[in-house]
Scaffold this motif. Structure first.
Motif, PDB file in Angstrom:
ATOM      1  N   CYS A  65      -6.019  -6.115  -5.353  1.00 41.47           N
ATOM      2  CA  CYS A  65      -5.137  -5.446  -6.309  1.00 41.47           C
ATOM      3  C   CYS A  65      -5.878  -4.247  -6.892  1.00 41.47           C
ATOM      4  CB  CYS A  65      -4.722  -6.405  -7.424  1.00 41.47           C
ATOM      5  SG  CYS A  65      -3.587  -5.684  -8.637  1.00 41.47           S
ATOM      6  N   LEU A  66      -5.274  -3.081  -6.749  1.00 44.66           N
ATOM      7  CA  LEU A  66      -5.862  -1.843  -7.238  1.00 44.66           C
ATOM      8  C   LEU A  66      -4.968  -1.262  -8.322  1.00 44.66           C
ATOM      9  CD1 LEU A  66      -7.911   0.542  -6.908  1.00 44.66           C
ATOM     10  CD2 LEU A  66      -6.296   1.499  -5.269  1.00 44.66           C
ATOM     11  N   VAL A  67      -5.520  -1.009  -9.505  1.00 44.27           N
ATOM     12  CA  VAL A  67      -4.774  -0.416 -10.611  1.00 44.27           C
ATOM     13  C   VAL A  67      -5.187   1.042 -10.740  1.00 44.27           C
ATOM     14  CG1 VAL A  67      -4.251  -0.524 -13.074  1.00 44.27           C
ATOM     15  CG2 VAL A  67      -4.682  -2.642 -11.787  1.00 44.27           C
ATOM     16  N   ALA A  68      -4.231   1.950 -10.497  1.00 38.53           N
ATOM     17  CA  ALA A  68      -4.478   3.389 -10.613  1.00 38.53           C
ATOM     18  C   ALA A  68      -3.913   3.836 -11.958  1.00 38.53           C
ATOM     19  CB  ALA A  68      -3.816   4.134  -9.462  1.00 38.53           C
ATOM     20  N   LEU A  69      -4.799   4.147 -12.886  1.00 30.22           N
ATOM     21  CA  LEU A  69      -4.439   4.375 -14.288  1.00 30.22           C
ATOM     22  C   LEU A  69      -4.578   5.847 -14.676  1.00 30.22           C
ATOM     23  CD1 LEU A  69      -3.846   3.309 -17.201  1.00 30.22           C
ATOM     24  CD2 LEU A  69      -6.298   2.900 -17.417  1.00 30.22           C
ATOM     25  N   ASP A  70      -3.529   6.383 -15.258  1.00 33.09           N
ATOM     26  CA  ASP A  70      -3.559   7.763 -15.762  1.00 33.09           C
ATOM     27  C   ASP A  70      -4.065   7.759 -17.202  1.00 33.09           C
ATOM     28  OD1 ASP A  70      -3.185  10.395 -16.441  1.00 33.09           O
ATOM     29  OD2 ASP A  70      -1.005  10.289 -16.558  1.00 33.09           O
ATOM     30  N   GLN A  71      -5.345   7.468 -17.350  1.00 32.58           N
ATOM     31  CA  GLN A  71      -6.014   7.530 -18.653  1.00 32.58           C
ATOM     32  C   GLN A  71      -7.510   7.420 -18.415  1.00 32.58           C
ATOM     33  OE1 GLN A  71      -4.615   4.888 -21.709  1.00 32.58           O
ATOM     34  NE2 GLN A  71      -6.229   5.420 -23.136  1.00 32.58           N
ATOM     35  N   PRO A  72      -8.312   8.189 -19.137  1.00 31.26           N
ATOM     36  CA  PRO A  72      -9.760   8.029 -19.004  1.00 31.26           C
ATOM     37  C   PRO A  72     -10.187   6.580 -19.238  1.00 31.26           C
ATOM     38  CG  PRO A  72      -9.284  10.060 -20.153  1.00 31.26           C
ATOM     39  CD  PRO A  72      -7.968   9.341 -19.992  1.00 31.26           C
ATOM     40  N   THR A  73     -11.019   6.079 -18.352  1.00 27.73           N
ATOM     41  CA  THR A  73     -11.432   4.682 -18.399  1.00 27.73           C
ATOM     42  C   THR A  73     -12.901   4.515 -18.767  1.00 27.73           C
ATOM     43  OG1 THR A  73     -11.947   4.731 -16.042  1.00 27.73           O
ATOM     44  CG2 THR A  73      -9.722   4.038 -16.661  1.00 27.73           C
ATOM     45  N   ILE A  74     -13.674   5.596 -18.653  1.00 25.86           N
ATOM     46  CA  ILE A  74     -15.088   5.585 -19.042  1.00 25.86           C
ATOM     47  C   ILE A  74     -15.290   6.775 -19.973  1.00 25.86           C
ATOM     48  CG2 ILE A  74     -17.470   5.842 -18.240  1.00 25.86           C
ATOM     49  CD1 ILE A  74     -16.585   4.525 -15.609  1.00 25.86           C
ATOM     50  N   VAL A  75     -15.533   6.489 -21.248  1.00 21.65           N
ATOM     51  CA  VAL A  75     -15.656   7.553 -22.254  1.00 21.65           C
ATOM     52  C   VAL A  75     -16.862   7.246 -23.140  1.00 21.65           C
ATOM     53  CG1 VAL A  75     -14.462   8.880 -24.051  1.00 21.65           C
ATOM     54  CG2 VAL A  75     -13.127   7.784 -22.243  1.00 21.65           C
ATOM     55  N   PRO A  76     -18.066   7.618 -22.708  1.00 23.95           N
ATOM     56  CA  PRO A  76     -19.259   7.327 -23.519  1.00 23.95           C
ATOM     57  C   PRO A  76     -19.545   8.378 -24.582  1.00 23.95           C
ATOM     58  CG  PRO A  76     -19.923   8.288 -21.441  1.00 23.95           C
ATOM     59  CD  PRO A  76     -18.411   8.164 -21.394  1.00 23.95           C
ATOM     60  N   ASN A  77     -18.993   9.588 -24.428  1.00 25.81           N
ATOM     61  CA  ASN A  77     -19.317  10.696 -25.337  1.00 25.81           C
ATOM     62  C   ASN A  77     -18.616  10.542 -26.672  1.00 25.81           C
ATOM     63  OD1 ASN A  77     -17.210  11.268 -23.240  1.00 25.81           O
ATOM     64  ND2 ASN A  77     -16.697  12.934 -24.644  1.00 25.81           N
ATOM     65  N   GLU A 143      -9.432   5.586 -12.245  1.00 19.20           N
ATOM     66  CA  GLU A 143      -8.854   6.604 -13.114  1.00 19.20           C
ATOM     67  C   GLU A 143      -8.283   7.722 -12.247  1.00 19.20           C
ATOM     68  OE1 GLU A 143     -10.065  10.206 -16.131  1.00 19.20           O
ATOM     69  OE2 GLU A 143     -11.313   8.394 -16.193  1.00 19.20           O
ATOM     70  N   VAL A 144      -7.029   8.067 -12.499  1.00 20.95           N
ATOM     71  CA  VAL A 144      -6.364   9.131 -11.744  1.00 20.95           C
ATOM     72  C   VAL A 144      -5.733  10.126 -12.717  1.00 20.95           C
ATOM     73  CG1 VAL A 144      -5.943   7.591  -9.787  1.00 20.95           C
ATOM     74  CG2 VAL A 144      -4.184   7.840 -11.538  1.00 20.95           C
ATOM     75  N   PHE A 145      -5.303  11.267 -12.197  1.00 23.08           N
ATOM     76  CA  PHE A 145      -4.772  12.337 -13.034  1.00 23.08           C
ATOM     77  C   PHE A 145      -3.641  13.027 -12.261  1.00 23.08           C
ATOM     78  CE2 PHE A 145      -5.968  16.560 -15.369  1.00 23.08           C
ATOM     79  CZ  PHE A 145      -4.861  16.413 -16.188  1.00 23.08           C
ATOM     80  N   PRO A 146      -2.382  12.676 -12.542  1.00 24.57           N
ATOM     81  CA  PRO A 146      -1.263  13.241 -11.784  1.00 24.57           C
ATOM     82  C   PRO A 146      -1.234  14.758 -11.710  1.00 24.57           C
ATOM     83  CG  PRO A 146      -0.495  11.373 -13.057  1.00 24.57           C
ATOM     84  CD  PRO A 146      -1.929  11.622 -13.471  1.00 24.57           C
ATOM     85  N   ALA A 147      -1.572  15.453 -12.803  1.00 23.64           N
ATOM     86  CA  ALA A 147      -1.528  16.917 -12.786  1.00 23.64           C
ATOM     87  C   ALA A 147      -2.491  17.491 -11.754  1.00 23.64           C
ATOM     88  CB  ALA A 147      -1.851  17.471 -14.169  1.00 23.64           C
ATOM     89  N   LEU A 148      -3.656  16.885 -11.626  1.00 16.27           N
ATOM     90  CA  LEU A 148      -4.629  17.336 -10.633  1.00 16.27           C
ATOM     91  C   LEU A 148      -4.139  17.003  -9.227  1.00 16.27           C
ATOM     92  CD1 LEU A 148      -7.406  18.651 -10.250  1.00 16.27           C
ATOM     93  CD2 LEU A 148      -8.415  16.356 -10.398  1.00 16.27           C
ATOM     94  N   ALA A 149      -3.536  15.835  -9.088  1.00 20.16           N
ATOM     95  CA  ALA A 149      -3.018  15.434  -7.779  1.00 20.16           C
ATOM     96  C   ALA A 149      -1.912  16.370  -7.310  1.00 20.16           C
ATOM     97  CB  ALA A 149      -2.493  14.001  -7.847  1.00 20.16           C
ATOM     98  N   LEU A 150      -1.031  16.783  -8.212  1.00 15.27           N
ATOM     99  CA  LEU A 150       0.070  17.663  -7.830  1.00 15.27           C
ATOM    100  C   LEU A 150      -0.444  18.981  -7.277  1.00 15.27           C
ATOM    101  CD1 LEU A 150       2.602  17.013 -10.732  1.00 15.27           C
ATOM    102  CD2 LEU A 150       2.891  16.419  -8.320  1.00 15.27           C
ATOM    103  N   ALA A 151      -1.533  19.487  -7.833  1.00 17.49           N
ATOM    104  CA  ALA A 151      -2.107  20.735  -7.338  1.00 17.49           C
ATOM    105  C   ALA A 151      -2.671  20.562  -5.934  1.00 17.49           C
ATOM    106  CB  ALA A 151      -3.204  21.217  -8.279  1.00 17.49           C
ATOM    107  N   ALA A 152      -3.013  19.315  -5.581  1.00 20.43           N
ATOM    108  CA  ALA A 152      -3.588  19.047  -4.265  1.00 20.43           C
ATOM    109  C   ALA A 152      -2.528  18.753  -3.209  1.00 20.43           C
ATOM    110  CB  ALA A 152      -4.550  17.867  -4.354  1.00 20.43           C
ATOM    111  N   ILE A 153      -1.406  18.159  -3.624  1.00 21.19           N
ATOM    112  CA  ILE A 153      -0.415  17.736  -2.629  1.00 21.19           C
ATOM    113  C   ILE A 153       0.678  18.768  -2.403  1.00 21.19           C
ATOM    114  CG2 ILE A 153      -0.841  15.313  -3.195  1.00 21.19           C
ATOM    115  CD1 ILE A 153       1.850  15.250  -4.621  1.00 21.19           C
ATOM    116  N   GLU A 154       0.798  19.741  -3.315  1.00 23.87           N
ATOM    117  CA  GLU A 154       1.841  20.761  -3.171  1.00 23.87           C
ATOM    118  C   GLU A 154       1.223  22.147  -3.347  1.00 23.87           C
ATOM    119  OE1 GLU A 154       4.368  22.806  -2.137  1.00 23.87           O
ATOM    120  OE2 GLU A 154       5.293  20.804  -2.251  1.00 23.87           O
ATOM    121  N   ARG A 155       1.104  22.878  -2.256  1.00 24.87           N
ATOM    122  CA  ARG A 155       0.433  24.178  -2.281  1.00 24.87           C
ATOM    123  C   ARG A 155       1.081  25.147  -3.259  1.00 24.87           C
ATOM    124  NH1 ARG A 155      -1.300  26.332   3.470  1.00 24.87           N
ATOM    125  NH2 ARG A 155      -2.334  24.307   3.287  1.00 24.87           N
TER     126      ARG A 155
END
Length: 274
Positions: A65-77, A143-155
């Protein structure tokens, strides 16, 4: 004792970052079996608690089971933004979008009491993207980011100030044509990974003349799921991991290779890119 089902499960979750009952996130489920992937659970609204219930049902039966989450998951700063945010921002700002900086100073999002940490603890998933690809079983978080993905999948989206304006909550910038273009891009991306049972749902969504913010959340949940699916089933060189497991990272499609702006920004800041 029942036998474990012969499929992997990918959960796309747009969490909306805060646990606001009036503005929940959205979730979907893609299953990958011997006959390929299909949309098992169409995107629907879900809080963190509701998302955990969906994931628990999937992890009981799925091999993996893989959970692809649109939110930062590691935030140490404690303040500012993560290195990965700056790298992603180099491309997103160029196309006319924005990256919300993630830091522990963001109360309700990443402070010690934020719901993301309770969610992660309850989930109990391994956060190791490469292992998620290779493992035959287990529960994993990406952790995933739809806005970044859209720039990659649609020229069309990946040029100066060409980011799609598809957020219905932003009436001044929203464009119905962009909304339709994003839905169509998501559908093509799914079909490129042989995803079944998705076209009808996307066609209905694209036909909305006055989509609501909840519709965008559901669409983003689907995009999250598609990023997770692509990470698992497509060749590794068609995806990119920006950042690391210490300072934060993002997974994104890179179908045509890693964009030169991401490469330059990562090199400038010493951020891993693979």
């Amino acid at each position: 004792m029942s036998l474990r089902a012969d499929f992997d499960s990918i959960v796309g979750f747009d969490s909306a970052w805060t646990d606001n009952p009036k503005a929940p996130g959205a979730i979907c489920v893609i299953r990958v079996g011997v006959d390929g992937p299909h949309l098992h659970l169409a995107p629907r609204l879900a809080s963190f608690a509701e998302a955990l219930k969906v994931i628990e049902n999937e992890r009981k039966d799925a091999r993996k089971c893989l959970v692809a989450l649109d939110q930062p998951t590691i935030v140490p700063n404690l303040t500012g933004s993560r290195p990965v945010d700056k790298v992603a921002g180099s491309l997103i700002s160029w196309i006319g979008g924005g990256v919300q900086p993630a830091s522990r100073a963001k109360i309700g999002m990443f402070d010690d009491a934020a719901p993301i940490w309770t969610f992660k603890q309850a989930l109990g998933a391994a956060e190791d993207p490469e292992l998620a690809r290779a493992a035959s079983s287990g529960v994993f978080l990406l952790e995933v980011f739809p806005a970044l993905a859209l720039a990659a999948i649609e020229r069309v989206f990946c040029s100066r100030l060409a980011a799609p304006k598809y957020n219905p909550a932003n009436l001044k910038r929203f464009k119905l044509s962009d909304w339709q273009a994003v839905v169509e891009a998501a559908m093509r991306f799914g079909l490129s990974n042989s995803l079944r049972h998705m076209e009808e749902w996307c066609s209905v969504l694209a036909s909305h003349e006055t989509p609501r913010k909840a519709d965008q959340d559901r669409l983003d949940a689907l995009i999250c799921g598609l990023i997770g699916l692509h990470w698992l089933v497509a060749p590794r060189d068609q995806s990119v991991m920006i950042g690391d497991l210490q300072t934060g990272y993002m997974i994104s499609p890179a179908i045509g290779g890693i964009h030169e702006r991401l490469i330059a920004a990562a090199k400038l800041r010493g951020v891993p890119l693979s």
